[in-house]
Design a protein around this motif. Structure first.
Motif, PDB file in Angstrom:
ATOM      1  N   LEU A   1       0.836  -1.200   0.000  1.00 21.41           N
ATOM      2  CA  LEU A   1       0.000   0.000   0.000  1.00 21.41           C
ATOM      3  C   LEU A   1       0.870   1.249   0.000  1.00 21.41           C
ATOM      4  O   LEU A   1       1.761   1.398   0.837  1.00 21.41           O
ATOM      5  CB  LEU A   1      -0.913   0.000   1.233  1.00 21.41           C
ATOM      6  CG  LEU A   1      -1.766   1.248   1.471  1.00 21.41           C
ATOM      7  CD1 LEU A   1      -2.757   1.459   0.332  1.00 21.41           C
ATOM      8  CD2 LEU A   1      -2.507   1.130   2.807  1.00 21.41           C
ATOM      9  N   THR A   2       0.628   2.143  -0.953  1.00 25.82           N
ATOM     10  CA  THR A   2       1.314   3.443  -0.986  1.00 25.82           C
ATOM     11  C   THR A   2       0.239   4.518  -0.864  1.00 25.82           C
ATOM     12  O   THR A   2      -0.386   4.908  -1.853  1.00 25.82           O
ATOM     13  CB  THR A   2       2.108   3.617  -2.286  1.00 25.82           C
ATOM     14  OG1 THR A   2       1.235   3.450  -3.398  1.00 25.82           O
ATOM     15  CG2 THR A   2       3.218   2.585  -2.387  1.00 25.82           C
ATOM     16  N   GLU A   3       0.013   5.004   0.350  1.00 25.99           N
ATOM     17  CA  GLU A   3      -1.113   5.896   0.627  1.00 25.99           C
ATOM     18  C   GLU A   3      -0.879   7.333   0.193  1.00 25.99           C
ATOM     19  O   GLU A   3      -1.837   8.078  -0.002  1.00 25.99           O
ATOM     20  CB  GLU A   3      -1.427   5.877   2.126  1.00 25.99           C
ATOM     21  CG  GLU A   3      -1.886   4.525   2.639  1.00 25.99           C
ATOM     22  CD  GLU A   3      -2.123   4.542   4.129  1.00 25.99           C
ATOM     23  OE1 GLU A   3      -3.261   4.835   4.540  1.00 25.99           O
ATOM     24  OE2 GLU A   3      -1.162   4.290   4.882  1.00 25.99           O
ATOM     25  N   THR A   4       0.371   7.733   0.051  1.00 26.39           N
ATOM     26  CA  THR A   4       0.681   9.114  -0.306  1.00 26.39           C
ATOM     27  C   THR A   4       1.617   9.154  -1.504  1.00 26.39           C
ATOM     28  O   THR A   4       2.227   8.142  -1.874  1.00 26.39           O
ATOM     29  CB  THR A   4       1.348   9.848   0.872  1.00 26.39           C
ATOM     30  OG1 THR A   4       2.634   9.245   1.121  1.00 26.39           O
ATOM     31  CG2 THR A   4       0.493   9.772   2.131  1.00 26.39           C
ATOM     32  N   GLN A   5       1.754  10.339  -2.078  1.00 26.16           N
ATOM     33  CA  GLN A   5       2.655  10.496  -3.212  1.00 26.16           C
ATOM     34  C   GLN A   5       4.094  10.215  -2.812  1.00 26.16           C
ATOM     35  O   GLN A   5       4.859   9.612  -3.571  1.00 26.16           O
ATOM     36  CB  GLN A   5       2.537  11.915  -3.782  1.00 26.16           C
ATOM     37  CG  GLN A   5       3.329  12.154  -5.050  1.00 26.16           C
ATOM     38  CD  GLN A   5       2.817  11.345  -6.231  1.00 26.16           C
ATOM     39  OE1 GLN A   5       1.649  11.392  -6.568  1.00 26.16           O
ATOM     40  NE2 GLN A   5       3.703  10.583  -6.874  1.00 26.16           N
ATOM     41  N   ASP A   6       4.465  10.612  -1.607  1.00 30.09           N
ATOM     42  CA  ASP A   6       5.833  10.363  -1.135  1.00 30.09           C
ATOM     43  C   ASP A   6       6.116   8.870  -1.011  1.00 30.09           C
ATOM     44  O   ASP A   6       7.194   8.384  -1.409  1.00 30.09           O
ATOM     45  CB  ASP A   6       6.065  11.053   0.214  1.00 30.09           C
ATOM     46  CG  ASP A   6       6.158  12.569   0.079  1.00 30.09           C
ATOM     47  OD1 ASP A   6       6.399  13.045  -1.050  1.00 30.09           O
ATOM     48  OD2 ASP A   6       5.968  13.271   1.094  1.00 30.09           O
ATOM     49  N   LEU A   7       5.163   8.121  -0.442  1.00 30.57           N
ATOM     50  CA  LEU A   7       5.344   6.672  -0.310  1.00 30.57           C
ATOM     51  C   LEU A   7       5.415   6.005  -1.678  1.00 30.57           C
ATOM     52  O   LEU A   7       6.200   5.062  -1.883  1.00 30.57           O
ATOM     53  CB  LEU A   7       4.202   6.077   0.506  1.00 30.57           C
ATOM     54  CG  LEU A   7       4.188   6.401   2.002  1.00 30.57           C
ATOM     55  CD1 LEU A   7       2.915   5.864   2.650  1.00 30.57           C
ATOM     56  CD2 LEU A   7       5.425   5.813   2.690  1.00 30.57           C
ATOM     57  N   LEU A   8       4.622   6.504  -2.614  1.00 28.75           N
ATOM     58  CA  LEU A   8       4.658   5.949  -3.961  1.00 28.75           C
ATOM     59  C   LEU A   8       6.008   6.218  -4.622  1.00 28.75           C
ATOM     60  O   LEU A   8       6.600   5.330  -5.245  1.00 28.75           O
ATOM     61  CB  LEU A   8       3.527   6.548  -4.801  1.00 28.75           C
ATOM     62  CG  LEU A   8       3.455   6.111  -6.263  1.00 28.75           C
ATOM     63  CD1 LEU A   8       3.272   4.596  -6.372  1.00 28.75           C
ATOM     64  CD2 LEU A   8       2.333   6.832  -6.992  1.00 28.75           C
ATOM     65  N   ASN A   9       6.504   7.436  -4.474  1.00 25.82           N
ATOM     66  CA  ASN A   9       7.814   7.779  -5.042  1.00 25.82           C
ATOM     67  C   ASN A   9       8.918   6.921  -4.436  1.00 25.82           C
ATOM     68  O   ASN A   9       9.835   6.476  -5.141  1.00 25.82           O
ATOM     69  CB  ASN A   9       8.115   9.259  -4.819  1.00 25.82           C
ATOM     70  CG  ASN A   9       7.192  10.163  -5.621  1.00 25.82           C
ATOM     71  OD1 ASN A   9       6.591   9.733  -6.604  1.00 25.82           O
ATOM     72  ND2 ASN A   9       7.072  11.410  -5.197  1.00 25.82           N
ATOM     73  N   ASP A  10       8.825   6.690  -3.112  1.00 26.66           N
ATOM     74  CA  ASP A  10       9.826   5.854  -2.439  1.00 26.66           C
ATOM     75  C   ASP A  10       9.814   4.430  -3.001  1.00 26.66           C
ATOM     76  O   ASP A  10      10.873   3.815  -3.198  1.00 26.66           O
ATOM     77  CB  ASP A  10       9.560   5.815  -0.934  1.00 26.66           C
ATOM     78  CG  ASP A  10       9.863   7.152  -0.266  1.00 26.66           C
ATOM     79  OD1 ASP A  10      10.559   7.980  -0.887  1.00 26.66           O
ATOM     80  OD2 ASP A  10       9.377   7.375   0.865  1.00 26.66           O
ATOM     81  N   PHE A  11       8.611   3.904  -3.236  1.00 24.25           N
ATOM     82  CA  PHE A  11       8.508   2.546  -3.789  1.00 24.25           C
ATOM     83  C   PHE A  11       9.133   2.484  -5.184  1.00 24.25           C
ATOM     84  O   PHE A  11       9.887   1.558  -5.498  1.00 24.25           O
ATOM     85  CB  PHE A  11       7.043   2.111  -3.854  1.00 24.25           C
ATOM     86  CG  PHE A  11       6.839   0.830  -4.608  1.00 24.25           C
ATOM     87  CD1 PHE A  11       7.084  -0.392  -4.010  1.00 24.25           C
ATOM     88  CD2 PHE A  11       6.420   0.845  -5.937  1.00 24.25           C
ATOM     89  CE1 PHE A  11       6.916  -1.582  -4.719  1.00 24.25           C
ATOM     90  CE2 PHE A  11       6.250  -0.331  -6.653  1.00 24.25           C
ATOM     91  CZ  PHE A  11       6.495  -1.550  -6.040  1.00 24.25           C
ATOM     92  N   ILE A  12       8.826   3.471  -6.018  1.00 21.83           N
ATOM     93  CA  ILE A  12       9.331   3.475  -7.397  1.00 21.83           C
ATOM     94  C   ILE A  12      10.857   3.539  -7.418  1.00 21.83           C
ATOM     95  O   ILE A  12      11.522   2.871  -8.221  1.00 21.83           O
ATOM     96  CB  ILE A  12       8.710   4.650  -8.180  1.00 21.83           C
ATOM     97  CG1 ILE A  12       7.203   4.419  -8.365  1.00 21.83           C
ATOM     98  CG2 ILE A  12       9.388   4.816  -9.542  1.00 21.83           C
ATOM     99  CD1 ILE A  12       6.452   5.611  -8.926  1.00 21.83           C
TER     100      ILE A  12
END
Length: 695
Positions: free
Chosen positions: A64-75
């Motif tokens: 789960l990537t709830e925020t844009q920052d978490l999504l960027n970190d995953f990528i």
């Protein structure tokens, strides 16, 4: 003798097959949990492909990537393996999806859509809804509308994400928790994510999801249709009039009251379109009902009133463009047979239709385009109430026109404004959309199809927005959860009341810039508005569906669907039955199940044969036609040519995934079991031959 031997062999093989399938089914039940989810599907037109698909089953660990920052970190991370990335819907931008695709770590996307169950207190741990979210284009259907060649056309949907028009070669599914099965699936997914987080994604087993959403379509609409892997997007519009004797030569002007019947979204099965679709069609039915109670029969007025509920308007104005094309152009029936043919799957003789081109009936020829006097179109009207000073409710609607200098447009605008003035004095709550000094012309609307043929027809589009389309335009969030039900009903009822009064006056040549509602006998039944709202949103098992619907599902999808000759979807049937009853010249005691049970010229409305000029009309792309073999072909690639792919059954399963080492061990065990099974079969066959003396 040989037959007995063959039968015994077949019996033996069938037994082994049955055992194998039984074991496979039991395996699936134990290790896979089937969840409720909705896929994004593949749509095509003459230029290419849009939508989503997976060419083969794919799976990945839940994250789960709830925020844009978490999504960027995953990528940017160096994570190993494949993941199913769970995103809040507002993070479903094209940039984010492309970045996930190029990261090499993503096998599919699961988006969380904030849902609600309107019929109970059940709820799920739902994420906060964004203020606005529209997956559609910034200028929806502009390439097919009246201003397609206007470089300075107004942008009506500035916050549109544009992802509906993109092509994604990976699966995207949605979780929309609103009833018990979907809430249970939502909770299982969230629990699966938490399970993985507790194990830091390194201690197996971990929770994973399997997707399977194979679409057969490819390349473009022409290729797909040639391969028979697509069907035209569309359905059936409905038109109805109390003027049972209307004909093309009567010289009587025609007032059109119009609305869109349905909507669209990225995830079709949860297309709701409360504001963009349902609200306008409810208002239209309420207006028809109010006019049916006129002290002077409406059919005796100086002008005809024609109600049109168009299907597929969100897909480049499918319904209105097809309707205008058929009533505007000369019609020539090339072939007329009494029996169904390959090009026309129903008996047109029952309704006075044509076999080729295939038309169920030809009553649209009774509508003379040259007699169209004016158009009242109901757009989004569910959100016309706001809180003013002192927390007092304020009504505010806007009237959009193509040309403010058109005398007919000014009459309709001023008449609506005057009728909406409280007590006939002061400023009315129906305003000119350009009162802020910006003239934007028409928003996406059915009226454009008529104005393309005659730009001088007075036409007003009535809406609850002034400068921008609704915050959830063509979005799964357009389900009314952000509004109070009583507010929605009051909003629709108020604008329907004013519009019905304006139409009533205009049909008698009595509408003026100073018209007053004081002595107008026409009023909308707000109880009916509430019932229509309940039927089309909360409880589709209501009484208005009883005549033609057996299932008792609470909610229905308001997606347009695909066009199939002679087969009407639920929404067109609903409008056909309701408008057919409202505009009935007479209702007989003869019971019926469908129109074929009634006499020529009658329809079956609410299980009774009814003398009513209410008809279905085909709705599919203006760039498509059916040939003599019944095949859909593209005749004009510049016009709308939307088609939808056929597909196999979708799969969305939750399961435990083990480490690579465990999987290798499982593979070796499987190989050994396979070898043992082969040995058992060989010796088993030998034993059976000896026992049954088959040699």
């Amino acid at each position: 003798m040989y037959i007995n031997i063959l039968l015994k062999k077949i019996l033996f093989i069938s037994l082994l097959t049955h055992l194998a399938l039984s074991q496979d089914n039991e395996f699936n039940k134990v290790f896979y949990k089937k969840l409720v989810s909705v896929p994004c599907v593949r749509i095509l037109n003459s230029t290419g492909v849009m939508g989503c698909q997976s060419l083969k089953p794919t799976s990945g660990l839940l994250i789960l990537t709830e925020t844009q920052d978490l999504l960027n970190d995953f990528i940017k991370s160096d994570r190993k393996g494949k993941y199913v990335v769970i995103l809040p819907y507002e993070l479903m931008t094209n940039d984010n999806l492309r970045s996930l695709e190029s990261s090499g770590k993503m096998s599919g996307v699961l988006t969380l859509i904030n849902g609600t169950d309107p019929s109970s207190s059940n709820s799920a741990p739902i994420i906060q809804r964004p203020i606005f979210l529209s997956p559609d284009e910034k200028c929806p259907s502009c390439q097919f509308g009246l201003y397609r060649n206007d470089e300075s056309r107004y942008i009506w949907n500035p916050n549109g994400l544009g992802i509906i028009q993109e092509r994604y070669d990976f699966p995207i599914f949605a979780l929309y928790p609103y009833d018990k099965p979907s809430i249970k699936s939502y909770n299982r997914i969230i629990n699966g994510v938490q399970f993985n987080e507790r194990k830091s994604y390194v201690r197996f087993p971990l929770k994973a999801v399997e997707f399977d959403a194979l679409m057969y379509a490819a390349v473009d609409a022409s290729t797909c249709l040639r391969r028979n892997f697509c069907n035209p997007v569309g359905g059936y519009s409905v038109y109805s009039t109390p003027s049972i004797d209307m004909n093309e030569n009567d010289g009587k002007p025609i007032i059109i009251v119009s609305a869109a019947m349905d909507s669209k979204s990225l995830f079709q099965d949860i297309t709701f379109g409360l504001n963009n679709g349902i609200s306008g069609s409810i208002a239209l039915i309420a207006i028809a009902d109010a006019l049916s109670r006129s002290p002077t029969p409406v059919k005796n007025f100086q002008k005809h009133i024609l109600f049109t509920s168009f299907a597929g308007e969100s897909w480049g104005f499918l319904g209105s463009q097809r309707f205008v094309k058929n009533i505007f152009e000369p019609f020539n029936c090339i072939q007329n047979k009494t029996k169904p043919t390959t090009s026309c799957g129903f008996n047109t003789g029952n309704f006075g239709g044509c076999t080729f081109p295939c038309f169920r009936d030809l009553d649209f020829k009774r509508i003379n385009f040259g007699n169209i006097d004016s158009i009242f179109e109901l757009s989004s009207v569910a959100n016309g109430i706001s809180k003013g000073p002192g927390n007092i409710q304020e009504f505010k609607y806007f009237v959009h026109v193509d040309n403010e200098n058109n005398a007919g447009n000014r009459l309709l605008m001023q008449g609506l404004g005057a009728l909406s003035a409280v007590g006939g004095t002061g400023a009315g709550f129906v305003r000119n959309a350009s009162e802020d000094g910006v003239f934007r012309k028409l928003p996406p609307s059915s009226s454009m199809a008529f104005l393309e043929k005659n730009i001088n027809i007075p036409a007003v589009v009535i809406s609850d927005f002034q400068a921008n389309l609704s915050n959830y335009y063509n979005s799964e969030y357009d389900d009314g959860s952000d509004l109070d039900v009583s507010t929605i009903i009051s909003s629709i009822c108020s604008i329907a009341n004013v519009t019905s009064q304006a139409v009533w006056l205009h049909a008698q040549n009595l509408l003026s810039p100073t018209s007053s509602a004081a002595n107008n006998p026409i009023s909308v039944n707000c109880t009916l508005v509430g019932l229509l709202f309940d039927c089309l949103t909360v409880d589709a098992s209501c009484s208005l569906f009883d005549a033609f619907r057996k299932s008792k599902d609470d909610r229905i999808s308001h997606y347009t669907g695909v066009f199939q000759q002679g087969s009407q979807q639920l929404l067109p049937r609903f409008h056909y039955n309701v408008l057919g009853s409202i505009n009935a010249n007479s209702i007989s005691d003869r019971k019926c199940k469908n129109d074929v049970d009634c006499e020529f010229g009658e329809i079956c409305a609410n299980l009774h044969c009814t003398n009513s000029f209410t008809r279905y009309h085909d709705s599919y792309g203006a760039g498509l036609e059916f040939n003599e073999k019944g095949e859909t072909t593209i005749v004009d690639p510049e016009k709308t040519t939307w088609v939808e792919s056929v597909w196999s059954d979708f799969k969305f399963n939750l399961f435990n995934i083990t480490s690579s080492e465990s999987q290798i061990g499982e593979l070796m065990t499987g190989i050994l079991l396979t070898i043992l099974s082969i040995i058992c079969v060989i010796f088993g066959k030998k034993y059976i031959r000896q026992t049954l003396k088959l040699d």
